[in-house]
Scaffold this motif. Structure first.
Motif, PDB file in Angstrom:
ATOM      1  N   GLU A  34      -2.328   8.632   3.292  1.00  0.00           N
ATOM      2  CA  GLU A  34      -1.614   8.176   2.099  1.00  0.00           C
ATOM      3  C   GLU A  34      -1.488   9.354   1.141  1.00  0.00           C
ATOM      4  O   GLU A  34      -2.479   9.921   0.695  1.00  0.00           O
ATOM      5  CB  GLU A  34      -2.352   7.018   1.447  1.00  0.00           C
ATOM      6  CG  GLU A  34      -1.534   6.330   0.396  1.00  0.00           C
ATOM      7  CD  GLU A  34      -2.174   5.059  -0.119  1.00  0.00           C
ATOM      8  OE1 GLU A  34      -1.514   4.374  -0.902  1.00  0.00           O
ATOM      9  OE2 GLU A  34      -3.320   4.773   0.243  1.00  0.00           O
ATOM     10  N   ASP A  37       1.387   7.520  -4.361  1.00  0.00           N
ATOM     11  CA  ASP A  37       0.928   6.211  -4.817  1.00  0.00           C
ATOM     12  C   ASP A  37       1.985   5.485  -5.643  1.00  0.00           C
ATOM     13  O   ASP A  37       1.667   4.607  -6.411  1.00  0.00           O
ATOM     14  CB  ASP A  37      -0.358   6.363  -5.629  1.00  0.00           C
ATOM     15  CG  ASP A  37      -1.063   5.044  -5.848  1.00  0.00           C
ATOM     16  OD1 ASP A  37      -0.867   4.126  -5.027  1.00  0.00           O
ATOM     17  OD2 ASP A  37      -1.786   4.915  -6.839  1.00  0.00           O
ATOM     18  N   LEU A  49      -1.350  11.780  -4.623  1.00  0.00           N
ATOM     19  CA  LEU A  49      -2.777  11.555  -4.389  1.00  0.00           C
ATOM     20  C   LEU A  49      -3.479  12.858  -4.023  1.00  0.00           C
ATOM     21  O   LEU A  49      -2.822  13.856  -3.673  1.00  0.00           O
ATOM     22  CB  LEU A  49      -2.943  10.514  -3.283  1.00  0.00           C
ATOM     23  CG  LEU A  49      -2.429   9.118  -3.642  1.00  0.00           C
ATOM     24  CD1 LEU A  49      -2.532   8.192  -2.442  1.00  0.00           C
ATOM     25  CD2 LEU A  49      -3.200   8.546  -4.806  1.00  0.00           C
TER      26      LEU A  49
END
Length: 73
Positions: A34, A37, A49
Motif C-alpha cells: 500500500e 492512502d 504512505l
C-alpha cells in the motif's frame, strides 16, 4: 527522436516500482504494497504512505505510445 520530460512521481521502497499521478490504485502494481492512502481535500494532494517516496522521474516517450520511467538524478 524520443521526447523526454521530467515529472514528480513516487517509488515503492519495497520493489522500486515507479508510479506517476494521478494514482488510480492505492497499491503498488508490482508487489502489492500500500503506497497511497487517498486524496487530502485540505491540501489538495495525495497522501503518500511511508512505504513510498516522492521522487523526480525522467519520462522518455518512445514510439507506439510506450513510455520508459527512470529515476532522475
Amino acid at each position: 527522436m524520443p521526447k523526454v520530460e521530467y515529472r514528480k512521481g513516487i517509488i515503492c521502497k519495497r520493489c522500486n516500482n515507479i508510479s506517476l499521478p494521478p494514482f488510480g490504485n492505492r497499491l503498488c502494481q508490482k508487489c502489492g504494497a500500500e503506497i497511497v492512502d487517498g486524496w487530502n481535500e485540505k491540501d489538495g494532494c495525495f497522501i503518500i504512505l511511508p512505504t513510498a517516496e516522492i521522487i523526480s522521474v525522467k519520462v522518455t516517450h518512445k514510439f507506439f505510445n510506450r513510455c520508459i520511467y527512470e529515476r532522475a538524478n
